[in-house]
Write a protein that holds these residues in place. Structure first.
Motif, PDB file in Angstrom:
ATOM      1  N   LEU A   1       0.759  -1.175  -0.032  1.00 16.43           N
ATOM      2  CA  LEU A   1       0.022  -0.210  -0.062  1.00 16.43           C
ATOM      3  C   LEU A   1       0.887   1.173   0.055  1.00 16.43           C
ATOM      4  CD1 LEU A   1      -2.606  -1.401   2.259  1.00 16.43           C
ATOM      5  CD2 LEU A   1      -3.300  -0.426   0.122  1.00 16.43           C
ATOM      6  N   GLY A   2       2.100   1.058  -0.207  1.00 16.38           N
ATOM      7  CA  GLY A   2       2.952   2.250  -0.085  1.00 16.38           C
ATOM      8  C   GLY A   2       3.397   3.038   0.978  1.00 16.38           C
ATOM      9  N   PHE A   3       3.531   2.092   2.027  1.00 13.85           N
ATOM     10  CA  PHE A   3       3.751   2.867   3.416  1.00 13.85           C
ATOM     11  C   PHE A   3       5.102   2.580   3.657  1.00 13.85           C
ATOM     12  CE2 PHE A   3      -0.683   2.925   3.199  1.00 13.85           C
ATOM     13  CZ  PHE A   3      -1.047   4.304   3.356  1.00 13.85           C
ATOM     14  N   ASN A   4       5.766   3.147   4.613  1.00 13.71           N
ATOM     15  CA  ASN A   4       7.350   2.680   5.154  1.00 13.71           C
ATOM     16  C   ASN A   4       6.829   1.657   6.391  1.00 13.71           C
ATOM     17  OD1 ASN A   4       9.016   4.207   3.683  1.00 13.71           O
ATOM     18  ND2 ASN A   4       8.239   6.116   4.434  1.00 13.71           N
ATOM     19  N   ASN A   5       5.734   1.647   7.113  1.00 22.74           N
ATOM     20  CA  ASN A   5       5.698   0.974   8.318  1.00 22.74           C
ATOM     21  C   ASN A   5       4.333   0.905   8.732  1.00 22.74           C
ATOM     22  OD1 ASN A   5       5.035   3.364  10.011  1.00 22.74           O
ATOM     23  ND2 ASN A   5       7.365   4.039   9.488  1.00 22.74           N
ATOM     24  N   ALA A   6       3.985   0.095   9.704  1.00 23.43           N
ATOM     25  CA  ALA A   6       2.660  -0.198  10.230  1.00 23.43           C
ATOM     26  C   ALA A   6       2.009   1.102  10.744  1.00 23.43           C
ATOM     27  CB  ALA A   6       2.703  -1.362  11.103  1.00 23.43           C
ATOM     28  N   ILE A   7       2.852   1.955  11.355  1.00 23.55           N
ATOM     29  CA  ILE A   7       2.315   3.161  11.814  1.00 23.55           C
ATOM     30  C   ILE A   7       1.633   4.104  10.824  1.00 23.55           C
ATOM     31  CG2 ILE A   7       2.759   5.311  13.305  1.00 23.55           C
ATOM     32  CD1 ILE A   7       4.975   3.291  14.840  1.00 23.55           C
ATOM     33  N   GLU A   8       2.531   4.340   9.537  1.00 20.72           N
ATOM     34  CA  GLU A   8       1.905   5.010   8.681  1.00 20.72           C
ATOM     35  C   GLU A   8       0.536   4.379   8.286  1.00 20.72           C
ATOM     36  OE1 GLU A   8       6.175   6.755   7.006  1.00 20.72           O
ATOM     37  OE2 GLU A   8       4.718   5.710   5.545  1.00 20.72           O
ATOM     38  N   LEU A   9       0.547   2.954   8.013  1.00 20.67           N
ATOM     39  CA  LEU A   9      -0.466   2.306   7.471  1.00 20.67           C
ATOM     40  C   LEU A   9      -1.702   2.510   8.447  1.00 20.67           C
ATOM     41  CD1 LEU A   9      -1.622   0.076   5.413  1.00 20.67           C
ATOM     42  CD2 LEU A   9      -0.856  -1.802   7.308  1.00 20.67           C
ATOM     43  N   GLY A  10      -1.466   2.570   9.818  1.00 21.20           N
ATOM     44  CA  GLY A  10      -2.585   2.784  10.800  1.00 21.20           C
ATOM     45  C   GLY A  10      -3.313   4.121  10.575  1.00 21.20           C
ATOM     46  N   GLU A  11      -2.210   4.907  10.225  1.00 18.86           N
ATOM     47  CA  GLU A  11      -2.854   6.358  10.016  1.00 18.86           C
ATOM     48  C   GLU A  11      -3.731   6.460   8.791  1.00 18.86           C
ATOM     49  OE1 GLU A  11       0.516   8.799   9.824  1.00 18.86           O
ATOM     50  OE2 GLU A  11       0.873   8.707  11.896  1.00 18.86           O
ATOM     51  N   ALA A  12      -3.656   5.533   7.790  1.00 18.81           N
ATOM     52  CA  ALA A  12      -4.279   5.668   6.734  1.00 18.81           C
ATOM     53  C   ALA A  12      -5.434   4.701   6.813  1.00 18.81           C
ATOM     54  CB  ALA A  12      -3.580   5.568   5.383  1.00 18.81           C
ATOM     55  N   TYR A  13      -5.227   3.565   7.410  1.00 11.92           N
ATOM     56  CA  TYR A  13      -6.329   2.588   7.306  1.00 11.92           C
ATOM     57  C   TYR A  13      -6.148   1.911   8.709  1.00 11.92           C
ATOM     58  CZ  TYR A  13      -5.481   1.922   2.332  1.00 11.92           C
ATOM     59  OH  TYR A  13      -5.342   2.006   0.754  1.00 11.92           O
ATOM     60  N   PRO A  14      -7.036   3.024   9.562  1.00 11.85           N
ATOM     61  CA  PRO A  14      -6.934   2.544  11.036  1.00 11.85           C
ATOM     62  C   PRO A  14      -8.064   1.513  11.337  1.00 11.85           C
ATOM     63  CG  PRO A  14      -8.094   4.847  10.727  1.00 11.85           C
ATOM     64  CD  PRO A  14      -7.483   4.232   9.615  1.00 11.85           C
TER      65      PRO A  14
END
Lengths: 435, 163
Positions: A122-135
């Protein structure tokens, strides 16, 4: 005159691989000429310091090999030891061990999908960035992971390095109330697992079909997990005792972990290999859901591993529900009579087959132990995949892009290189053309 | 209040402190409904499940820092900045978990972390347990006092107590 241009890229933080490794790529005239997944994890000597240990100590010691998949190590060990002692396993114990293993698949697969692999796709560097976009999606993953931990804790006393398994059974059988309470949660989670599979099926995964051999445990009546023969997509079908006659562990100078070959060639273990080989024993709703994704199994695209992993989350929930709904919790006390001998067992750890061999003396003490974990079995396949995939990749792209693609390939295998270290260093050596 | 750690060695420091705090006469007077005190065994991201129903979370953990052993580092809410040095699920630690909880909007209103330095050199040499032993009872009393004060400050007035 040949011009050699070396480019070195150091990545001080890796990025979502379990353990300590580095990747070295040599690119020569636009072709990958050398790939080394360098594993410099220090030897951990588990096999050696199991020697002399009592049979029940073995089960708790091997759980310490991995904080994410301790149940797998316990299961392979306890089955091998029970075979040496020629002990029958009570049907309730057998079923509860399967439930415990379902817990580990739930926990480990949920972690890998959400914290390690999905950010790549999904084009994120880590799970935290992923969590911000896909909580909501990440929260759903954490709920599934937590439910897996609860299953392990119910049977193992605790979720990290559980201590509930003993030769012959469990130190404590859960109560009906405990089983009923967790059944409610398991049933509520099924829909979440279905949503997870469909969410991942919508990802734009790389399309990279390769010719590889899948290897997994196969049981005629159930999805391979705790028992069965070792089978391959090339027609191999052997008992676990026969493993060493077909699979070879090889020392690679650049790796402190052994590489594994089947008849001289790399092979794949893990969720995709299991789904490829055991599709017919998946529960019907799991098959139906996978058919709804439009992805055909068996699949030759290793990036479909993340879909297979999610399908196994779905399967683990349905399997645990089916077992706990019908289980009789009465288990007679077990008397252990140790005897000398050699025993083998192979079970399906979240990352693939985990093979154990123990030689024990008459007192039930270990004389010799051999443990072949799934990550070492996948190592040669990862290198083969990197070579194939990068040759199909545009190597004129920047080192950063090459690195990201290589890391994505490695992470897709969910390698558990060790449980203690954290980074990948990538060195790309480019030899540019002749002049 | 959560003591994070594991049963043995330096990493058990968070547990040991919490165990002794439980015995503190003033803290024993607090209602278990108002203040939940527990030890968490290497919870990883499960820490979010432990704290997400709380108004305030006080997390006590052994820490590897450049400070002398026994130093307490206090981090609160936005102070908890995480450089993702380690992003394997095997070592998804307290800071990474708090960062993930913030991204998911799943944190208590206030999160305070008290990290007690256990000595980097012992971690690098794998000599776990050495610095904790060296810290001794005097240090432990100091930790108890500091954390009791912290708890008193975090409690609403109607639950406050005197140390």
């Amino acid at each position: 005159m040949t011009q050699n241009k070396d480019i070195k890229i150091h990545v001080p933080v890796l990025a979502r691989v379990e353990g300590e490794g580095a990747l070295e790529l040599d690119i020569e005239n636009g072709q990958v000429s050398n790939v080394k997944l360098r594993i410099f994890e220090p030897p951990r000597f588990f096999e050696k310091f199991l020697e002399g240990r009592d049979y029940n100590e073995v089960i708790d010691i091997v759980a310490r090999i991995c904080g994410i998949c301790p149940v797998a190590y316990q299961m392979s060990a306890v089955h091998a030891i029970e075979r040496i002692f020629n002990m029958p396993v009570h049907p309730t114990v057998r079923a509860l061990r399967r439930v415990m293993y379902c817990g580990e698949w739930l926990e480990s697969h949920s972690l890998h999908i959400h914290l390690l692999a999905a950010p790549d796709f999904l084009g994120f560097n880590n799970a935290i960035e992923l969590g911000e976009a896909y909580p909501e999606e990440v929260k759903r993953g954490l709920r599934l992971q937590h439910l897996g931990n609860k299953l392990i804790k119910m049977l193992g006393g605790r979720s990290v390095h559980p201590v509930g398994v003993q030769v012959g059974g469990f130190y404590r059988i859960p109560t009906k109330q405990e089983c009923d309470a967790i059944l409610v949660e398991l049933k509520a989670a099924v829909e979440q697992a279905e949503q997870l599979v469909m969410w991942l099926a919508d990802l734009s995964l790389p399309h990279d079909e390769q010719d590889f051999v899948s290897v997994a445990l196969r049981h005629p009546n159930e999805y391979g997990m705790n028992e069965g023969n070792i089978v391959s997509s090339m027609g191999l079908n052997i008992s676990v005792e026969d493993y060493q006659n077909h699979f070879q562990e090889i020392q690679a100078p650049h790796s402190t972990a052994f590489h594994s070959h089947l008849n001289g060639k790399p092979y794949l273990v893990g969720p995709l290999a299991r789904v490829n080989l055991n599709w017919d024993t998946l529960h019907e709703p799991v098959q139906q859901l996978l058919q709804n994704t439009g992805i055909q199994f068996p699949s030759k695209n290793v990036f479909h591993s993340i879909i297979a992993r999610a399908a196994e989350i779905h399967y683990a929930l349905l399997e645990a529900i089916a077992i706990l709904e019908s289980i009789e919790l009465e288990v007679p006390p077990v008397k252990v009579a140790s005897k000398a001998g050699v025993g083998y067992a192979c079970t399906e750890a979240p990352r693939g087959i985990l093979w154990h061999r123990y030689e024990m003396d008459a007192q039930g003490h270990v004389v010799k132990a051999t443990i072949v974990p799934p990550t070492s079995q996948n190592q040669a396949r990862i290198e083969e995949d990197l070579r194939n995939a990068l040759n199909n990749f545009d190597l004129n792209k920047s080192d950063d892009e090459i690195q990201l693609h290589a890391e994505t390939i490695i992470r897709n295998y969910d390698p558990c290189i060790s449980c203690s270290t954290h980074f990948l260093k990538l060195t790309v050596n480019r030899k540019c053309g002749e002049s | 209040m959560v003591g994070v750690g594991s049963p043995y060695g330096d990493d058990s420091l968070g547990w040991e402190v919490v165990r002794q705090l439980r015995l503190h006469p003033k803290i024993k007077q607090l209602s278990a409904q108002d203040v939940v005190i527990q030890c968490a065994d290497r919870p990883g991201i499960d820490l979010l499940n432990i704290i997400n129903q709380a108004h305030t979370a006080l997390i006590i953990d052994a820490a590897a820092t450049d400070f002398p052993p026994g130093t307490i580092t206090r981090l609160e809410n936005e102070d908890i900045e995480t450089v993702l040095q380690s992003t394997s699920t095997h070592d998804f630690g307290v800071l990474e978990t708090i960062a993930l909880g913030r991204a998911l909007n799943q944190l208590p209103q206030k999160v305070v972390i008290l990290g007690i330095t256990i000595g980097q050199e012992n971690i690098e040499q794998n000599e776990f347990g050495q610095s904790k032993i060296a810290l001794g009872a005097e240090h432990m009393n100091h930790f108890i006092n500091i954390i009791s004060e912290e708890l008193e400050n975090l409690l609403p007035k109607e639950l406050s107590y005197e140390i």
